[in-house]
Design an enzyme around this catalytic site. Structure first.
Site, short mmCIF file in Angstrom:
data_model
loop_
_atom_site.label_atom_id
_atom_site.label_comp_id
_atom_site.label_asym_id
_atom_site.label_seq_id
_atom_site.Cartn_x
_atom_site.Cartn_y
_atom_site.Cartn_z
N GLY A 54 0.81 -1.20 0.00
CA GLY A 54 0.00 0.00 0.00
C GLY A 54 0.85 1.25 0.00
N SER A 55 0.30 2.36 -0.49
CA SER A 55 0.97 3.65 -0.37
C SER A 55 0.75 4.17 1.05
CB SER A 55 0.39 4.62 -1.39
OG SER A 55 0.69 4.17 -2.70
N GLY A 56 1.51 5.22 1.40
CA GLY A 56 1.38 5.76 2.75
C GLY A 56 2.51 5.34 3.67
N HIS A 57 3.49 4.58 3.11
CA HIS A 57 4.63 4.12 3.92
C HIS A 57 5.93 4.73 3.43
CE1 HIS A 57 1.78 1.31 5.43
NE2 HIS A 57 1.66 0.65 4.30
N LYS A 105 5.35 -8.44 2.10
CA LYS A 105 5.11 -8.30 3.53
C LYS A 105 3.90 -9.16 3.91
CE LYS A 105 4.61 -3.82 3.61
NZ LYS A 105 4.51 -3.78 2.12
N ASP A 110 -1.68 -8.42 0.56
CA ASP A 110 -0.44 -8.47 -0.21
C ASP A 110 -0.13 -9.91 -0.62
OD1 ASP A 110 1.22 -5.65 0.22
OD2 ASP A 110 -0.20 -6.07 1.81
N HIS A 219 -0.34 0.18 9.22
CA HIS A 219 -1.53 0.56 8.46
C HIS A 219 -2.53 1.30 9.31
CE1 HIS A 219 0.18 -2.74 6.15
NE2 HIS A 219 -0.21 -2.04 5.12
#
Lengths: 333, 209
Positions: A54-57, A105, A110, A219
């Site tokens: 996911g984006s945001g990391h 991960k 995922d 998350h």
């Protein structure tokens, strides 16, 4: 919600457009499907290394694409796994005849999407292997759970595998290396505040000023326990205890110690916590031979940190020291 | 009485409507035990699925729906719902759909979800809503029930299954990372799965009019 965004639906795309414009020497960004690939391509006969999530990391994973680390990354929506068509397109882009390794991960979405991509890649005649990273000691491992999450260890494993690919090692050797690194690394994190996912518009969880969450993932999901806020040293002890006892690390072991910021914690506090973590490692008889301090695997603007420790051997130190030129990690030439 | 691909398309549209109407609710359920993206992801995937609908036959329709969901949803919901529609499509008959065909399609979808997600009932997932719904359909087929009764029974069973997830401790998926703290919250995946079966009732009412 107070964020520098235009439209919650366009956050990922607009951020990637800026990322591509900022680092044209290192990365190219493709859309429909979306993936990031090193701009100089993968040399013929070399293994391709791909990760995603996911984006945001940020900077993970896009920021680790370049020379000496990832060859491609697939960003999903915010905190949402990317999809198999993205992974397949990225796999094709970095396939140079020696196979492609997927670093995954351990999050249900995922794992399932990468599984589908692996099946699709095999249909295309590309040899794909995948290694699932699960270093988070906050999650009790048992046959009844989906297992531990993949967190900070991911950054270290991506670096090691990228260096091994540059070293010309085979897909089988790099796959074994990733598994070995995963078995030698442990992490645990905590949060002082929740983050706000742009599409949700409000914090994922509420924490009082005098509370903290222990054992969080990346998350914005709540952690294992909520408790009263403690001093930095006490927090570090709470995180280091399970890490030290889990592997277990023996007196005399060489280790890499990684103190990671979750997005909103300043370097001043991360170094303050690193000081305590390093002292605890030394008290345990460990030699901290390498370290990393900073925000590398984040959770939007969550305040907090995670600690990761990997047992090192000389060959791992050499892989760690190998040159890396990516937007998020750079050393050597 | 049988149904055709028009019914299937109405079903997908009704599923999208239900999910879109409840997007915030799904996200709220997911924020409590997951990462709060279930509503958003399902809307994104189903919007693409609805856009993929054309005059093709049932098998082609469900294949298009599956591929749209897989490539647009992300997270765990993408592969799980994508596999459900993919397997249901593979099991669909060439022509008209009898109630027994429908039950077989839903069974195949459930089997696909379980294979992909490796989940059993009692683990606080969508399987807890899907399983009783499929069983209700199969028992309706045995009793030679009408479409209308069979679909209502299935939706009611899915609702009970969804509600049964509230006290459960999650052992699969992201909620499992909370351990005991996952108890007391209804599972978002089971909730969207209830909408899937409620949507069949909606579609049946539309086509009966």
């Amino acid at each position: 919600m107070k964020k520098l965004i235009n439209d919650p639906d366009h956050v990922v795309r607009e951020s990637l457009e800026g990322f591509a414009a900022a680092h044209p020497d290192l990365v190219s960004v493709h859309f429909n499907p979306t993936f990031v690939v090193r701009s100089d391509g993968v040399p013929d006969g070399r293994v391709g290394i791909l990760s995603g999530g996911g984006s945001g990391h940020e900077p993970m994973h896009n920021g680790f694409v370049g020379r000496g680390m990832l060859d491609a990354a697939c960003p999903g929506e915010v905190f949402t796994s990317p999809t198999p068509d993205q992974m397949l397109a990225a796999t094709e882009a970095v396939s140079a005849g020696a196979g492609v390794l997927h670093l995954v991960k351990n999050y249900t979405g995922d794992v399932m999407n990468f599984e589908m991509a692996e099946e699709m890649g095999a249909d295309e005649g590309i040899e794909v292997r995948s290694v699932v990273i699960d270093d988070d000691v906050a999650v009790e491992d048992s046959t009844y759970t989906a297992g531990r999450r993949g967190v900070g260890g991911t950054v270290l494993i991506e670096k090691m595998c990228g260096a091994a690919a540059d070293d010309g090692r085979s897909l089988e050797e790099i796959t074994d290396l990733a598994r070995r690194c995963n078995s030698e690394v442990r992490s645990m994190g905590m949060a002082l505040t929740s983050c706000t996912v742009p599409s949700a518009g409000e914090p994922t969880f509420q924490l009082a000023d005098d509370e903290m969450e222990i054992g969080i993932g990346i998350h914005g999901e709540p952690g294992r326990d909520r408790m009263s806020l403690e001093s930095a040293d006490a927090v570090v002890e709470r995180l280091m205890g399970p890490i030290l006892s889990d592997l277990p690390f023996h007196s005399g072991d060489d280790v890499l110690l990684f103190v990671n910021g979750m997005g909103a914690t300043p370097m001043m506090e991360l170094y303050l916590c690193y000081r305590k973590a390093a002292a605890m490692a030394e008290d345990h008889g460990l030699n901290v031979v390498r370290n990393l301090v900073g925000p590398y695997i984040t959770s939007l603007e969550m305040a907090g940190l995670s600690i990761t420790m990997m047992r090192m051997t000389d060959d791992l130190v050499a892989l760690w020291d190998a040159p890396v030129q990516t937007p998020g990690l750079r050393w050597g030439q | 009485m049988s149904r055709d691909s028009t019914f299937v398309r109405s079903w997908i549209e009704a599923f999208f409507d239900r999910v879109e109407e409840n997007q915030k609710y799904l996200t709220k359920l997911d924020s409590a035990i997951g990462d709060g993206d279930h509503g958003q992801n399902m809307v994104r995937g189903l919007r693409a699925a609805v856009q993929s609908l054309n005059d093709s036959d049932t098998r082609e329709t469900l294949r298009n729906v599956a591929m749209s969901i897989i490539s647009k949803t992300g997270g765990a919901s993408g592969p799980l719902y994508g596999t459900l529609f993919m397997e249901a499509g593979k099991t669909a008959p060439d022509g008209p759909i009898a109630l027994s065909d429908w039950a077989a399609m839903m069974r195949a979808g459930l089997d696909g979800v379980q294979r992909r997600g490796k989940a059993e009932t009692g683990e606080k997932t969508m399987v807890d809503a899907l399983t009783p719904a499929v069983e209700a359909l199969e028992s309706a087929v045995e009793q030679d029930a009408s479409w209308s009764d069979a679909l209502s029974d299935a939706a009611a069973a899915a609702k009970d299954g969804m509600e049964s997830t509230t006290p459960m401790i999650a052992t699969k998926g992201r909620a499992s990372y909370l351990g005991d703290r996952s108890a007391g919250h209804q599972d978002p995946g089971a909730t969207s799965s209830f909408y899937l079966f409620a949507a069949a009732v909606d579609a049946n009412e539309t086509s009966a009019e």
